[in-house]
Write an enzyme that holds these catalytic residues in place. Structure first.
Site, PDB file in Angstrom:
ATOM      1  CB  CYS A  12      -0.839  -0.048   1.257  1.00 31.84           C
ATOM      2  SG  CYS A  12       0.075   0.012   2.684  1.00 31.84           S
ATOM      3  CD  GLU A 130      -2.977   1.118  12.481  1.00 29.81           C
ATOM      4  OE1 GLU A 130      -2.529   0.249  11.898  1.00 29.81           O
ATOM      5  OE2 GLU A 130      -4.245   1.523  13.030  1.00 29.81           O
ATOM      6  CB  THR A 167      -5.562   1.612   9.442  1.00 30.30           C
ATOM      7  OG1 THR A 167      -4.343   0.961   9.600  1.00 30.30           O
ATOM      8  CG2 THR A 167      -5.656   3.012  10.302  1.00 30.30           C
ATOM      9  CG  ASN A 235      -2.920  -6.205   5.261  1.00 34.24           C
ATOM     10  OD1 ASN A 235      -2.604  -6.623   4.039  1.00 34.24           O
ATOM     11  ND2 ASN A 235      -1.729  -5.562   5.956  1.00 34.24           N
ATOM     12  CB  SER A 277       2.994  -6.267   4.519  1.00 30.38           C
ATOM     13  OG  SER A 277       2.267  -7.142   4.953  1.00 30.38           O
TER      14      SER A 277
HETATM   15  S1  SF4 Z   1      -2.855   0.010   5.100  1.00 28.64           S
HETATM   16 FE1  SF4 Z   1      -1.921   0.883   7.027  1.00 28.64          FE
HETATM   17  S2  SF4 Z   1      -0.059   1.641   6.315  1.00 28.64           S
HETATM   18 FE2  SF4 Z   1      -1.043   0.994   4.371  1.00 28.64          FE
HETATM   19  S3  SF4 Z   1      -2.034   3.056   3.517  1.00 28.64           S
HETATM   20 FE3  SF4 Z   1      -3.590   2.019   4.951  1.00 28.64          FE
HETATM   21  S4  SF4 Z   1      -3.073   3.150   6.915  1.00 28.64           S
HETATM   22 FE4  SF4 Z   1      -1.210   3.439   5.689  1.00 28.64          FE
END
Ligand code: SF4
Length: 293
Positions: A12, A130, A167, A235, A277
């Site tokens: 990302c 985070e 997030t 994620n 990631s």
């Molecule tokens: S997944 Fe996390 S690190 Fe990636 S853009 Fe969204 S908030 Fe930022």
């Protein structure tokens, strides 16, 4: 066999930015400290280690003096900046702008909740970097509720509640949690005024939630799906579960060495995808090995 790499998978912008900043610093200075693993992907971390990146933890930070330290996309609590200031450490701040914005919102809500004697709740994984950064904005007083919802009993339903999410959390589980809180509020002997004191903000990043529907389609379009991710990635776990739900022949690997030939029996189309990631080079390496198999 046809092999396709999902064009929307991979870093990302938050992770990409942190890695780009690290690479630039390493080219200029040859070495750089990074507080925690820069990305939840051991193979990408190894690549950057070979370029001179040195991973440290918060205890190491306390003993460092006059150094340069990178803050990764997950962000950090205020205490980290305070330690850096005292120890003459130069912070190279690669916190994701989405996370920074969320930190500011939480800080503001915390002040409001303090004034109303309310509670700030964060849906996330306790101990995750985070989440630590977010809890730090509330002077450590936020209640963290994880995916098993076990922390629900620590909420006082007679007091105002403001809910945020880490997030990279699972959207469906966030909705489940808001429903559970509303149910509890309707069952407790609260006055109408008190039950109105529940505010929820779905702060799951679009980079994660938008990938879900796309990955569901991608999984359905292939006979076999190989999901590439580090095992620590929140994620990664979430997006893998979506692929598995839409294609039972989905397999989770962190590298090509975990591939099994029997997964591909009678498969005509294999799809490769990954987390926010997962580096593209790793998915390409997996594709190459599948061709060899
Ligand atoms: S997944 Fe996390 S690190 Fe990636 S853009 Fe969204 S908030 Fe930022």
């Amino acid at each position: 066999m046809e092999i396709n790499i999902d064009k929307n998978s991979g870093f990302c912008f938050g992770v990409l930015n942190a890695i780009t900043v690290a690479e630039e610093q390493l080219k200029m200075h040859g070495s750089l400290f990074c507080l925690g693993e820069i990305v939840h992907n051991a193979k990408e971390v190894d690549r950057l280690r070979q370029m001179g990146l040195i991973i440290i933890n918060h205890e190491d930070l306390k003993t460092l003096r006059n150094a340069r330290v990178l803050i990764r996309a997950h962000g950090e609590p205020p205490q980290t900046y305070e330690i850096a200031r005292k120890n003459h450490i130069e912070i190279i701040d690669a916190s994701c702008p989405v996370v920074l914005k969320l930190q500011n919102r939480i800080k503001k809500s915390y002040t409001e909740m303090e004034e109303k004697d309310g509670q700030l709740i964060i849906f996330g994984k306790a101990g995750h970097a985070e989440v630590e950064g977010l809890v730090g904005q509330a002077e450590g007083k936020a209640i963290v509720i994880g995916n098993d919802f076990s922390g629900l009993d620590t909420i006082d339903f007679t007091k105002p509640i403001t809910l945020y999410s880490q997030t990279t959390q699972n959207k469906e589980e966030y909705q489940q949690l808001t429903k559970m809180i509303k149910d509890r509020l309707s069952k407790c002997n609260c006055t109408e005024k008190e039950t109105e004191g529940f505010t929820s903000y779905n702060t799951i990043c679009g980079q994660v939630s938008n990938r879900g529907p796309h990955l569901a389609d991608f999984a359905r379009q292939h006979d076999v799906v190989i999901f590439v991710s580090g095992r620590e990635s929140s994620n990664g776990k979430y997006l893998y579960s979506i692929c598995k739900e839409h294609n039972p022949r989905t397999w989770f690997v962190s590298g090509w060495d975990e591939l099994k030939k029997e997964w591909f029996t009678d498969a005509e189309k294999t799809g490769i995808c990954g987390a926010t990631s997962t580096p593209l080079w790793l998915m390409e390496e997996v594709a190459e090995k599948i061709r060899e198999l």
